[in-house]
Enzyme design. Sequence first.
Site, PDB file in Angstrom:
ATOM      1  N   THR A  17       0.834  -1.200   0.000  1.00  0.00           N
ATOM      2  CA  THR A  17       0.000   0.000   0.000  1.00  0.00           C
ATOM      3  C   THR A  17       0.867   1.247   0.000  1.00  0.00           C
ATOM      4  O   THR A  17       1.955   1.230   0.554  1.00  0.00           O
ATOM      5  CB  THR A  17      -0.855   0.037   1.300  1.00  0.00           C
ATOM      6  OG1 THR A  17      -1.574  -1.174   1.412  1.00  0.00           O
ATOM      7  CG2 THR A  17      -1.807   1.206   1.315  1.00  0.00           C
TER       8      THR A  17
ATOM      9  N   THR B  45      -0.957  -0.024   6.601  1.00  0.00           N
ATOM     10  CA  THR B  45      -0.389  -0.866   5.563  1.00  0.00           C
ATOM     11  C   THR B  45      -0.128  -2.234   6.166  1.00  0.00           C
ATOM     12  O   THR B  45      -0.035  -2.384   7.378  1.00  0.00           O
ATOM     13  CB  THR B  45       0.922  -0.258   5.004  1.00  0.00           C
ATOM     14  OG1 THR B  45       1.393  -1.033   3.901  1.00  0.00           O
ATOM     15  CG2 THR B  45       2.000  -0.194   6.059  1.00  0.00           C
TER      16      THR B  45
ATOM     17  N   ASP C 238      -7.965  -3.732   3.499  1.00  0.00           N
ATOM     18  CA  ASP C 238      -8.350  -2.555   4.280  1.00  0.00           C
ATOM     19  C   ASP C 238      -8.233  -1.250   3.504  1.00  0.00           C
ATOM     20  O   ASP C 238      -8.874  -0.258   3.869  1.00  0.00           O
ATOM     21  CB  ASP C 238      -7.471  -2.468   5.531  1.00  0.00           C
ATOM     22  CG  ASP C 238      -6.009  -2.205   5.183  1.00  0.00           C
ATOM     23  OD1 ASP C 238      -5.426  -3.040   4.462  1.00  0.00           O
ATOM     24  OD2 ASP C 238      -5.451  -1.189   5.611  1.00  0.00           O
TER      25      ASP C 238
ATOM     26  N   ARG D 273     -11.084 -10.525  -3.556  1.00  0.00           N
ATOM     27  CA  ARG D 273     -10.647 -10.138  -2.211  1.00  0.00           C
ATOM     28  C   ARG D 273     -10.432  -8.641  -2.158  1.00  0.00           C
ATOM     29  O   ARG D 273      -9.834  -8.032  -3.041  1.00  0.00           O
ATOM     30  CB  ARG D 273      -9.360 -10.871  -1.853  1.00  0.00           C
ATOM     31  CG  ARG D 273      -8.791 -10.534  -0.464  1.00  0.00           C
ATOM     32  CD  ARG D 273      -7.722  -9.464  -0.507  1.00  0.00           C
ATOM     33  NE  ARG D 273      -7.064  -9.267   0.787  1.00  0.00           N
ATOM     34  CZ  ARG D 273      -6.186  -8.299   1.051  1.00  0.00           C
ATOM     35  NH1 ARG D 273      -5.869  -7.421   0.111  1.00  0.00           N
ATOM     36  NH2 ARG D 273      -5.637  -8.195   2.246  1.00  0.00           N
ATOM     37  N   VAL D 274     -10.895  -8.031  -1.080  1.00  0.00           N
ATOM     38  CA  VAL D 274     -10.665  -6.616  -0.815  1.00  0.00           C
ATOM     39  C   VAL D 274     -10.065  -6.488   0.572  1.00  0.00           C
ATOM     40  O   VAL D 274     -10.565  -7.089   1.524  1.00  0.00           O
ATOM     41  CB  VAL D 274     -11.971  -5.803  -0.898  1.00  0.00           C
ATOM     42  CG1 VAL D 274     -11.749  -4.363  -0.464  1.00  0.00           C
ATOM     43  CG2 VAL D 274     -12.547  -5.846  -2.313  1.00  0.00           C
TER      44      VAL D 274
END
Length: 315
Positions: free
Chosen positions: A176, A227, A207, A204-205
């Site tokens: 991230t 992250t 945060d 998939r997702v």
Amino acid sequence: MKLTALGGLTPLTNWSPHLPTTSGKNNKPVVISTWNHGIPANEEAWNILSRKGTALDAVEAGVRIPEADPEVRTVGYGGYPDRDGFVTLDACIMDEKEQCGSVAALQHIKHPISVARKVIEESPHVMLVGEGALQFALDQGFEKENLLTEASRKDWEEWKEDADYQPEINIENHDTIGMLALDSHGNLSGACTTSGAAWKMHGRVGDSPLIGAGLFVDNEVGAAAATGLGEEVIRTCGSHLVVENMRRGDDPETACKKAVQRIVEKNESVNNIQVGFIAVNKQGQFGGYSIQQGFNFAVCESDNNRLIDAPSWVS
């Protein structure tokens, strides 16, 4: 990748985050972002902040740099695909008025952060996903592109030989760029964007696009971003927790440490888990903290853009 810093300074590591960053006055503007790719991202954001631009414009422009860089294999164009070979992107953005926009599982669009901002400006919603997010982006004039580079395709082909899903700490988990900014007007904004965990299940997702998990901004208090292993951040509403810790009086580093502690306490072992948080408060103080060693973040203030090694729970 060789790191450079603004003003000819070399990035600073092993900096003590316990040193005060303010003297009682607002230390602004300031921009903070996760990982090595935060250095060039900060530079772009600082171009806006140093001209008295808004924090919202700065964070969007800043994270667009790694989104467009095929050498950054965990964000945007060139990011690692899921286990089915699709590059799916997640992003969110939030301003000082708590206006926020988010996209998840978005394919074919190089700059999901800009689509997320359009969700704020051109829709009545906060979050769009999948095909709906893609259609919205195309309707807004974004260009449809192939985001799977040859390098990422080859890595995916090699992974398929064993199809073993074991994310490596600070590699696939370093997935991230989160960026927080305080501008010269005293306003905070944040952005977060990612291609997600390498070889994830399709759909998939993590945060990163979730307000309160990967990112949270409260202009009265401060802002935070996360992250690492997104599932753990989601379970604790991590970035919101960091901001609430600051609301109760914690400095940014302590607020991040307490959020890390919450994750540690909820797991029998964190040997294979990495999560890092960054935070900045309304006074311009900043900090970060992670579970494992190896997490770093970039900070730019007064033309001084540097890389800092975050303290960690596991030493």
